[in-house]
Design a protein around this motif. Structure first.
Motif, PDB file in Angstrom:
ATOM      1  N   GLN A 159       3.671   0.800   6.084  1.00 13.18           N
ATOM      2  CA  GLN A 159       4.225  -0.468   5.618  1.00 13.18           C
ATOM      3  C   GLN A 159       3.632  -0.861   4.269  1.00 13.18           C
ATOM      4  O   GLN A 159       4.361  -1.330   3.383  1.00 13.18           O
ATOM      5  N   GLN A 160       2.331  -0.646   4.109  1.00 11.60           N
ATOM      6  CA  GLN A 160       1.702  -0.944   2.817  1.00 11.60           C
ATOM      7  C   GLN A 160       2.270  -0.046   1.721  1.00 11.60           C
ATOM      8  O   GLN A 160       2.589  -0.508   0.623  1.00 11.60           O
ATOM      9  N   LEU A 161       2.403   1.231   2.031  1.00  9.77           N
ATOM     10  CA  LEU A 161       2.947   2.186   1.070  1.00  9.77           C
ATOM     11  C   LEU A 161       4.371   1.803   0.669  1.00  9.77           C
ATOM     12  O   LEU A 161       4.716   1.768  -0.517  1.00  9.77           O
ATOM     13  N   MET A 162       5.200   1.484   1.645  1.00 12.57           N
ATOM     14  CA  MET A 162       6.588   1.127   1.362  1.00 12.57           C
ATOM     15  C   MET A 162       6.670  -0.169   0.561  1.00 12.57           C
ATOM     16  O   MET A 162       7.530  -0.306  -0.315  1.00 12.57           O
ATOM     17  N   GLY A 163       5.785  -1.106   0.830  1.00 11.54           N
ATOM     18  CA  GLY A 163       5.751  -2.342   0.048  1.00 11.54           C
ATOM     19  C   GLY A 163       5.440  -2.061  -1.417  1.00 11.54           C
ATOM     20  O   GLY A 163       6.062  -2.628  -2.321  1.00 11.54           O
ATOM     21  N   ASP A 164       4.475  -1.154  -1.641  1.00 17.28           N
ATOM     22  CA  ASP A 164       4.134  -0.783  -3.016  1.00 17.28           C
ATOM     23  C   ASP A 164       5.292  -0.070  -3.705  1.00 17.28           C
ATOM     24  O   ASP A 164       5.581  -0.317  -4.875  1.00 17.28           O
ATOM     25  N   ILE A 165       5.972   0.817  -2.982  1.00 18.98           N
ATOM     26  CA  ILE A 165       7.128   1.530  -3.551  1.00 18.98           C
ATOM     27  C   ILE A 165       8.218   0.530  -3.917  1.00 18.98           C
ATOM     28  O   ILE A 165       8.770   0.573  -5.025  1.00 18.98           O
ATOM     29  N   ASN A 166       8.532  -0.393  -3.012  1.00 15.78           N
ATOM     30  CA  ASN A 166       9.566  -1.398  -3.282  1.00 15.78           C
ATOM     31  C   ASN A 166       9.205  -2.258  -4.494  1.00 15.78           C
ATOM     32  O   ASN A 166      10.063  -2.573  -5.321  1.00 15.78           O
ATOM     33  N   THR A 167       7.937  -2.632  -4.605  1.00 18.10           N
ATOM     34  CA  THR A 167       7.474  -3.432  -5.738  1.00 18.10           C
ATOM     35  C   THR A 167       7.676  -2.677  -7.046  1.00 18.10           C
ATOM     36  O   THR A 167       8.162  -3.235  -8.035  1.00 18.10           O
ATOM     37  N   GLN A 168       7.317  -1.401  -7.060  1.00 19.23           N
ATOM     38  CA  GLN A 168       7.453  -0.601  -8.279  1.00 19.23           C
ATOM     39  C   GLN A 168       8.922  -0.363  -8.641  1.00 19.23           C
ATOM     40  O   GLN A 168       9.288  -0.426  -9.813  1.00 19.23           O
ATOM     41  N   VAL A 169       9.747  -0.077  -7.652  1.00 18.21           N
ATOM     42  CA  VAL A 169      11.176   0.129  -7.918  1.00 18.21           C
ATOM     43  C   VAL A 169      11.766  -1.148  -8.523  1.00 18.21           C
ATOM     44  O   VAL A 169      12.477  -1.098  -9.532  1.00 18.21           O
ATOM     45  N   THR A 170      11.461  -2.284  -7.938  1.00 21.59           N
ATOM     46  CA  THR A 170      11.955  -3.565  -8.447  1.00 21.59           C
ATOM     47  C   THR A 170      11.470  -3.800  -9.871  1.00 21.59           C
ATOM     48  O   THR A 170      12.242  -4.202 -10.745  1.00 21.59           O
TER      49      THR A 170
END
Length: 134
Positions: A110-121
């Protein structure tokens, strides 16, 4: 994966509209140019219209045009308009179980996916439709 195809075809359709700013193009004309199934493109165009990224005029002389200048449309706005599923990396959670190890891994995922979503955005927000044309 379908959402990434929609994003790709949507970007291409918007580029076509951006390079023909004084014309109203039909969905068939755009579909021919970008080699996309016209029915699928019309669904994409409908989503972009709902997000106020494009305008459509009905009738014999109608067609599609950008609602704003290309430098005022970010790739994040386009992605958000065409994104109606969880990002593909969110499916990693499906691999974790309800046992102790799975719960720990789930938290890390979940932490990893949150970071990925933040970077994509962040990254998609720094590009505009105009930057793809230049």
């Amino acid at each position: 994966m379908a959402q990434l195809k929609r994003f790709g075809f949507g970007l291409q359709a918007l580029i076509v509209l951006a390079i023909h700013p004084d014309e109203q193009l039909s969905s068939s004309e755009m579909a021919d140019q970008i080699r996309c199934e016209p029915t699928a493109l019309r669904k994409i165009l409908s989503q972009l219209r709902e997000a106020d990224i494009i305008e459509v005029r009905q009738g014999r002389t109608g067609g599609y045009q950008l609602a704003r200048r290309p430098d005022q449309i970010t790739l994040m706005q386009i992605y958000a308009a065409l994104h109606d599923e969880e990002p593909i990396w969110d499916r990693m959670l499906d691999t974790t179980g309800d046992h102790l190890f799975g719960q720990k891994v789930n938290h890390a995922f979940q932490q990893l996916m949150g970071d990925i979503n933040t970077q994509v955005t962040r990254i998609l927000g720094t590009y505009t439709l105009a930057s793809l044309i230049e």
